[in-house]
Design an enzyme around this catalytic site. Structure first.
Site, PDB file in Angstrom:
ATOM      1  N   VAL A 140       0.805  -1.178  -0.042  1.00 60.36           N
ATOM      2  CA  VAL A 140       0.031  -0.104  -0.107  1.00 60.36           C
ATOM      3  C   VAL A 140       0.914   1.100   0.011  1.00 60.36           C
ATOM      4  O   VAL A 140       1.516   1.607   0.827  1.00 60.36           O
ATOM      5  CB  VAL A 140      -0.906  -0.188   1.118  1.00 60.36           C
ATOM      6  CG1 VAL A 140      -1.772   1.345   1.252  1.00 60.36           C
ATOM      7  CG2 VAL A 140      -1.746  -1.091   1.164  1.00 60.36           C
ATOM      8  N   PRO A 141       1.012   1.836  -1.408  1.00 60.85           N
ATOM      9  CA  PRO A 141       2.141   2.831  -1.475  1.00 60.85           C
ATOM     10  C   PRO A 141       2.007   4.371  -0.724  1.00 60.85           C
ATOM     11  O   PRO A 141       1.857   5.286  -1.334  1.00 60.85           O
ATOM     12  CB  PRO A 141       2.203   3.008  -2.810  1.00 60.85           C
ATOM     13  CG  PRO A 141       0.773   2.834  -3.285  1.00 60.85           C
ATOM     14  CD  PRO A 141       0.262   1.643  -2.238  1.00 60.85           C
ATOM     15  N   CYS A 142       2.065   4.252   0.467  1.00 58.78           N
ATOM     16  CA  CYS A 142       1.761   5.527   1.445  1.00 58.78           C
ATOM     17  C   CYS A 142       3.022   6.498   0.939  1.00 58.78           C
ATOM     18  O   CYS A 142       2.831   7.589   1.165  1.00 58.78           O
ATOM     19  CB  CYS A 142       1.618   5.240   2.998  1.00 58.78           C
ATOM     20  SG  CYS A 142       3.114   4.168   3.746  1.00 58.78           S
ATOM     21  N   HIS A 143       3.982   5.962   0.694  1.00 55.90           N
ATOM     22  CA  HIS A 143       5.453   6.910   0.155  1.00 55.90           C
ATOM     23  C   HIS A 143       5.127   7.666  -0.940  1.00 55.90           C
ATOM     24  O   HIS A 143       5.595   8.693  -1.163  1.00 55.90           O
ATOM     25  CB  HIS A 143       6.404   6.084   0.064  1.00 55.90           C
ATOM     26  CG  HIS A 143       6.378   4.858  -1.213  1.00 55.90           C
ATOM     27  ND1 HIS A 143       5.782   3.705  -1.223  1.00 55.90           N
ATOM     28  CD2 HIS A 143       6.795   4.989  -2.738  1.00 55.90           C
ATOM     29  CE1 HIS A 143       5.734   3.164  -2.069  1.00 55.90           C
ATOM     30  NE2 HIS A 143       6.553   3.983  -3.034  1.00 55.90           N
ATOM     31  N   ARG A 144       3.951   7.253  -1.739  1.00 55.75           N
ATOM     32  CA  ARG A 144       3.453   8.150  -2.957  1.00 55.75           C
ATOM     33  C   ARG A 144       2.559   9.240  -2.411  1.00 55.75           C
ATOM     34  O   ARG A 144       2.260  10.095  -3.505  1.00 55.75           O
ATOM     35  CB  ARG A 144       2.766   7.328  -3.877  1.00 55.75           C
ATOM     36  CG  ARG A 144       3.669   5.988  -4.455  1.00 55.75           C
ATOM     37  CD  ARG A 144       2.954   5.218  -5.521  1.00 55.75           C
ATOM     38  NE  ARG A 144       3.799   4.366  -6.018  1.00 55.75           N
ATOM     39  CZ  ARG A 144       3.352   3.114  -6.384  1.00 55.75           C
ATOM     40  NH1 ARG A 144       2.059   2.850  -6.387  1.00 55.75           N
ATOM     41  NH2 ARG A 144       4.397   2.016  -6.608  1.00 55.75           N
TER      42      ARG A 144
END
Length: 175
Positions: A140-144
Protein backbone atom coordinates in the site's frame (compact mmCIF):
# COMPACT_ATOMS: atom_id res chain seq x y z
CA UNK A 1 4.04 -16.11 12.03
CA UNK A 2 6.82 -13.95 10.70
CA UNK A 3 9.44 -14.06 8.03
CA UNK A 4 12.42 -11.75 7.46
CA UNK A 5 15.07 -11.54 4.81
CA UNK A 6 17.50 -9.09 3.23
CA UNK A 7 17.44 -8.23 -0.47
CA UNK A 8 19.76 -6.08 -2.54
CA UNK A 9 17.85 -3.21 -4.15
CA UNK A 10 19.67 -0.54 -6.16
CA UNK A 11 22.90 -1.44 -4.39
CA UNK A 12 21.37 -1.16 -0.90
CA UNK A 13 20.58 -3.88 1.58
CA UNK A 14 16.85 -3.78 2.28
CA UNK A 15 15.54 -5.94 5.12
CA UNK A 16 11.88 -6.86 4.73
CA UNK A 17 9.72 -8.41 7.43
CA UNK A 18 6.18 -9.74 7.22
CA UNK A 19 3.72 -10.79 9.90
CA UNK A 20 1.16 -13.19 8.52
CA UNK A 21 -1.48 -15.82 9.11
CA UNK A 22 -3.58 -16.89 6.16
CA UNK A 23 -2.68 -13.54 4.55
CA UNK A 24 -0.32 -10.67 5.32
CA UNK A 25 -1.24 -8.84 8.53
CA UNK A 26 1.66 -6.39 8.42
CA UNK A 27 4.87 -5.44 6.64
CA UNK A 28 7.87 -3.41 7.63
CA UNK A 29 11.28 -2.84 6.17
CA UNK A 30 14.65 -1.40 7.09
CA UNK A 31 17.48 0.30 5.29
CA UNK A 32 19.37 0.27 8.60
CA UNK A 33 19.95 -3.44 9.15
CA UNK A 34 18.27 -6.44 10.71
CA UNK A 35 18.26 -5.11 14.26
CA UNK A 36 16.25 -2.04 13.26
CA UNK A 37 13.88 -4.28 11.27
CA UNK A 38 13.28 -6.44 14.34
CA UNK A 39 12.51 -3.32 16.40
CA UNK A 40 10.02 -2.20 13.73
CA UNK A 41 8.43 -5.69 13.64
CA UNK A 42 7.94 -5.61 17.42
CA UNK A 43 6.20 -2.22 17.16
CA UNK A 44 4.06 -3.45 14.27
CA UNK A 45 3.05 -6.57 16.21
CA UNK A 46 2.10 -4.41 19.21
CA UNK A 47 0.05 -2.09 16.96
CA UNK A 48 -1.80 -5.03 15.40
CA UNK A 49 -2.47 -6.68 18.76
CA UNK A 50 -3.96 -3.44 20.10
CA UNK A 51 -6.35 -3.65 17.15
CA UNK A 52 -7.38 -7.21 17.97
CA UNK A 53 -5.19 -9.05 15.46
CA UNK A 54 -3.65 -12.30 16.69
CA UNK A 55 0.02 -12.05 15.82
CA UNK A 56 2.42 -14.94 16.18
CA UNK A 57 6.15 -14.28 16.12
CA UNK A 58 7.22 -17.78 15.19
CA UNK A 59 9.76 -17.54 12.37
CA UNK A 60 8.59 -19.42 9.28
CA UNK A 61 9.34 -19.10 5.57
CA UNK A 62 6.58 -17.58 3.46
CA UNK A 63 6.10 -16.52 -0.16
CA UNK A 64 5.21 -13.03 1.01
CA UNK A 65 8.74 -11.65 1.17
CA UNK A 66 9.22 -12.27 -2.54
CA UNK A 67 5.86 -10.62 -3.25
CA UNK A 68 6.91 -7.47 -1.36
CA UNK A 69 10.30 -7.50 -3.09
CA UNK A 70 8.69 -7.93 -6.52
CA UNK A 71 6.33 -5.00 -5.91
CA UNK A 72 9.28 -2.94 -4.67
CA UNK A 73 11.19 -3.71 -7.87
CA UNK A 74 8.19 -3.03 -10.12
CA UNK A 75 7.83 -6.63 -11.27
CA UNK A 76 4.27 -6.75 -9.89
CA UNK A 77 1.83 -3.84 -9.69
CA UNK A 78 0.69 -2.84 -6.23
CA UNK A 79 -2.97 -3.44 -7.01
CA UNK A 80 -2.19 -7.06 -7.95
CA UNK A 81 -0.91 -7.64 -4.40
CA UNK A 82 -4.06 -6.41 -2.61
CA UNK A 83 -5.46 -9.95 -2.42
CA UNK A 84 -2.52 -11.02 -0.24
CA UNK A 85 -3.48 -8.52 2.50
CA UNK A 86 -5.71 -9.57 5.39
CA UNK A 87 -6.94 -6.05 6.23
CA UNK A 88 -7.34 -7.38 9.80
CA UNK A 89 -7.55 -4.67 12.44
CA UNK A 90 -8.26 -1.83 10.03
CA UNK A 91 -11.17 0.56 10.22
CA UNK A 92 -13.48 0.71 7.19
CA UNK A 93 -12.08 4.19 6.48
CA UNK A 94 -8.46 2.99 6.52
CA UNK A 95 -9.27 0.10 4.22
CA UNK A 96 -11.01 2.43 1.78
CA UNK A 97 -8.06 4.86 1.79
CA UNK A 98 -5.54 2.05 1.22
CA UNK A 99 -7.54 0.44 -1.57
CA UNK A 100 -8.16 3.73 -3.41
CA UNK A 101 -4.51 4.77 -3.10
CA UNK A 102 -3.24 1.38 -4.26
CA UNK A 103 -5.57 1.21 -7.25
CA UNK A 104 -5.33 4.83 -8.41
CA UNK A 105 -1.74 5.97 -7.78
CA UNK A 106 0.65 3.82 -9.76
CA UNK A 107 4.40 3.39 -9.71
CA UNK A 108 6.26 6.60 -10.59
CA UNK A 109 3.32 8.83 -9.65
CA UNK A 110 2.60 10.82 -6.52
CA UNK A 111 -0.56 12.39 -5.15
CA UNK A 112 -0.96 15.10 -2.53
CA UNK A 113 -2.73 14.47 0.76
CA UNK A 114 -5.28 17.08 -0.36
CA UNK A 115 -5.96 15.50 -3.76
CA UNK A 116 -6.37 12.04 -2.23
CA UNK A 117 -8.65 13.54 0.43
CA UNK A 118 -10.83 15.14 -2.26
CA UNK A 119 -11.10 11.80 -4.08
CA UNK A 120 -12.22 10.18 -0.82
CA UNK A 121 -14.44 13.05 0.36
CA UNK A 122 -12.47 13.60 3.55
CA UNK A 123 -9.75 15.85 4.97
CA UNK A 124 -6.02 15.82 4.25
CA UNK A 125 -5.40 15.33 7.98
CA UNK A 126 -7.53 12.16 7.99
CA UNK A 127 -5.61 10.84 4.99
CA UNK A 128 -2.32 11.65 6.73
CA UNK A 129 -3.42 9.75 9.83
CA UNK A 130 -4.31 6.71 7.73
CA UNK A 131 -0.92 6.88 5.99
CA UNK A 132 0.88 7.01 9.34
CA UNK A 133 -0.99 3.88 10.51
CA UNK A 134 -0.48 1.90 7.26
CA UNK A 135 0.57 -1.63 8.27
CA UNK A 136 1.40 -2.53 4.65
CA UNK A 137 4.11 -0.14 3.42
CA UNK A 138 5.44 -0.83 -0.07
CA UNK A 139 2.32 -2.84 -1.05
CA UNK A 140 0.00 0.00 0.00
CA UNK A 141 2.17 2.83 -1.37
CA UNK A 142 1.81 5.49 1.31
CA UNK A 143 5.22 6.78 0.19
CA UNK A 144 3.48 8.12 -2.93
CA UNK A 145 1.40 10.57 -0.88
CA UNK A 146 3.16 13.92 -0.56
CA UNK A 147 2.44 17.28 1.02
CA UNK A 148 1.32 20.20 -1.11
CA UNK A 149 4.54 22.05 -0.27
CA UNK A 150 7.08 19.22 -0.10
CA UNK A 151 7.70 15.55 0.35
CA UNK A 152 5.76 15.25 3.62
CA UNK A 153 6.36 12.92 6.54
CA UNK A 154 7.05 9.19 6.59
CA UNK A 155 7.41 6.55 9.26
CA UNK A 156 10.04 5.56 10.25
CA UNK A 157 12.21 8.10 8.34
CA UNK A 158 11.73 10.53 5.46
CA UNK A 159 14.90 9.05 3.91
CA UNK A 160 12.99 5.77 3.46
CA UNK A 161 10.27 7.59 1.53
CA UNK A 162 12.90 9.21 -0.67
CA UNK A 163 14.49 5.80 -1.32
CA UNK A 164 11.17 4.28 -2.43
CA UNK A 165 10.34 7.23 -4.67
CA UNK A 166 13.82 7.10 -6.20
CA UNK A 167 13.41 3.40 -7.03
CA UNK A 168 10.14 4.27 -8.73
CA UNK A 169 11.71 7.01 -10.82
CA UNK A 170 10.22 10.03 -9.05
CA UNK A 171 12.92 12.72 -9.38
CA UNK A 172 11.42 15.79 -7.69
CA UNK A 173 12.55 14.95 -4.14
CA UNK A 174 15.25 12.40 -4.84
CA UNK A 175 17.59 14.06 -7.36
Amino acid sequence: MMDVRAFSVNGREVWIGVLYGERIDGITYSLDGREFLMERLALLAEFLRRRGVEVGLEMRDSPYLELVRDVLLGRIENRAALGALSFNGLTPFERKVYEVLTKKVTRGEVVSYGALARTLGTSPRAVGGAMKRNPYPILVPCHRVVAGDGIGNYTPKVEYKMFLLEIEGVKKWTG
